[in-house]
Design a protein around this motif. Structure first.
Motif, short mmCIF file in Angstrom:
data_model
loop_
_atom_site.label_atom_id
_atom_site.label_comp_id
_atom_site.label_asym_id
_atom_site.label_seq_id
_atom_site.Cartn_x
_atom_site.Cartn_y
_atom_site.Cartn_z
N LYS A 15 0.81 -1.23 0.00
CA LYS A 15 0.00 0.00 0.00
C LYS A 15 0.84 1.27 0.00
CE LYS A 15 -3.97 -1.89 -0.25
NZ LYS A 15 -4.71 -1.77 -1.49
N ILE A 16 2.08 1.17 -0.49
CA ILE A 16 2.93 2.34 -0.65
C ILE A 16 3.41 2.40 -2.09
CG2 ILE A 16 5.05 3.52 0.06
CD1 ILE A 16 4.76 2.16 2.79
N LEU A 17 3.21 3.55 -2.71
CA LEU A 17 3.72 3.82 -4.05
C LEU A 17 5.10 4.43 -3.88
CD1 LEU A 17 2.97 4.02 -7.16
CD2 LEU A 17 2.39 6.40 -6.66
N PHE A 18 6.13 3.75 -4.40
CA PHE A 18 7.51 4.24 -4.32
C PHE A 18 7.88 4.89 -5.64
CE2 PHE A 18 7.50 0.98 -1.06
CZ PHE A 18 8.30 1.52 -0.07
N ILE A 19 8.43 6.09 -5.54
CA ILE A 19 8.88 6.81 -6.73
C ILE A 19 10.33 7.23 -6.53
CG2 ILE A 19 8.57 8.87 -8.15
CD1 ILE A 19 5.59 8.77 -7.25
N GLU A 20 11.16 6.83 -7.46
CA GLU A 20 12.55 7.30 -7.52
C GLU A 20 12.57 8.29 -8.68
OE1 GLU A 20 15.13 6.30 -5.55
OE2 GLU A 20 13.99 4.78 -4.47
N ALA A 21 12.78 9.56 -8.40
CA ALA A 21 12.70 10.59 -9.44
C ALA A 21 14.07 11.24 -9.65
CB ALA A 21 11.68 11.66 -9.05
N TYR A 22 14.41 11.39 -10.91
CA TYR A 22 15.68 11.98 -11.30
C TYR A 22 15.35 13.19 -12.17
CZ TYR A 22 17.10 7.32 -9.91
OH TYR A 22 17.29 6.15 -9.20
#
Length: 136
Positions: A15-22
Motif C-alpha cells: 500500500k505504498i507507491l515508491f517513486i525514484e525521481a531523477y
C-alpha cells in the motif's frame, strides 16, 4: 513537442507507491509520469488508503508549465485513496532543494482541505518510520 527530460522508477509495495525521481523535469516527463502513476494506482492501490514515498535524486525542479498537470494528478491521487506523502531529498544541500520544496508545496496546495499530509525527510529510514507510525 519535446522529448521528456527527467525520469523516474515506480513500484508498489504494501500500500505504498515508491517513486525514484531523477530531475529536473519538463512537461513531457510530467505527462508521462502522470500516465504511469494513474496506471499503477488503478491496478494496485485504488479501493483503500495508501501512501507514497518520493525519493528525489538531483534537482527535482519542474518547468512551470507542468505544475497545473501535477496539481490535477495530486487531487486525483487523493480521490484514489492517497493519505500521506514522504518526500526524501537525497542531497538536501543541493541549491535546488528549496525551489523543489516550494514547487511541491504549490502542487500540494491544490488540496485545500488538507486530506493528504506530506512531510520532507533526509533519508528513507525516517520516511518509513513516519509512515509506519500512521499505519503503513
Amino acid at each position: 513537442m519535446y522529448s521528456a527530460h527527467g525520469h523516474y522508477e515506480i513500484s508498489v509495495e504494501n500500500k505504498i507507491l515508491f517513486i525514484e525521481a531523477y530531475g529536473p523535469w519538463n512537461l513531457e516527463a510530467a505527462e508521462e509520469f502522470d500516465r504511469i502513476v494513474r496506471e499503477q494506482v488503478t491496478v494496485h492501490l485504488t479501493g483503500s488508503p495508501w501512501a507514497m514515498i518520493a525519493r528525489l535524486h538531483g534537482q527535482g525542479i519542474y518547468t512551470p508549465d507542468s505544475i497545473p498537470l501535477l496539481q490535477e494528478l495530486h487531487m486525483w491521487r487523493i480521490a484514489s485513496g492517497l493519505t500521506h506523502i514522504a518526500i526524501i531529498h537525497e542531497n538536501r544541500e543541493d541549491a535546488g532543494t528549496g525551489i523543489t520544496e516550494k514547487q511541491f508545496n504549490t502542487i500540494y496546495k491544490a488540496d485545500p482541505d488538507r486530506l493528504c499530509e506530506e512531510r520532507y525527510f533526509k533519508d528513507l529510514d525516517d520516511a518509513k518510520t513516519w509512515l509506519r507510525s500512521v499505519g503503513y
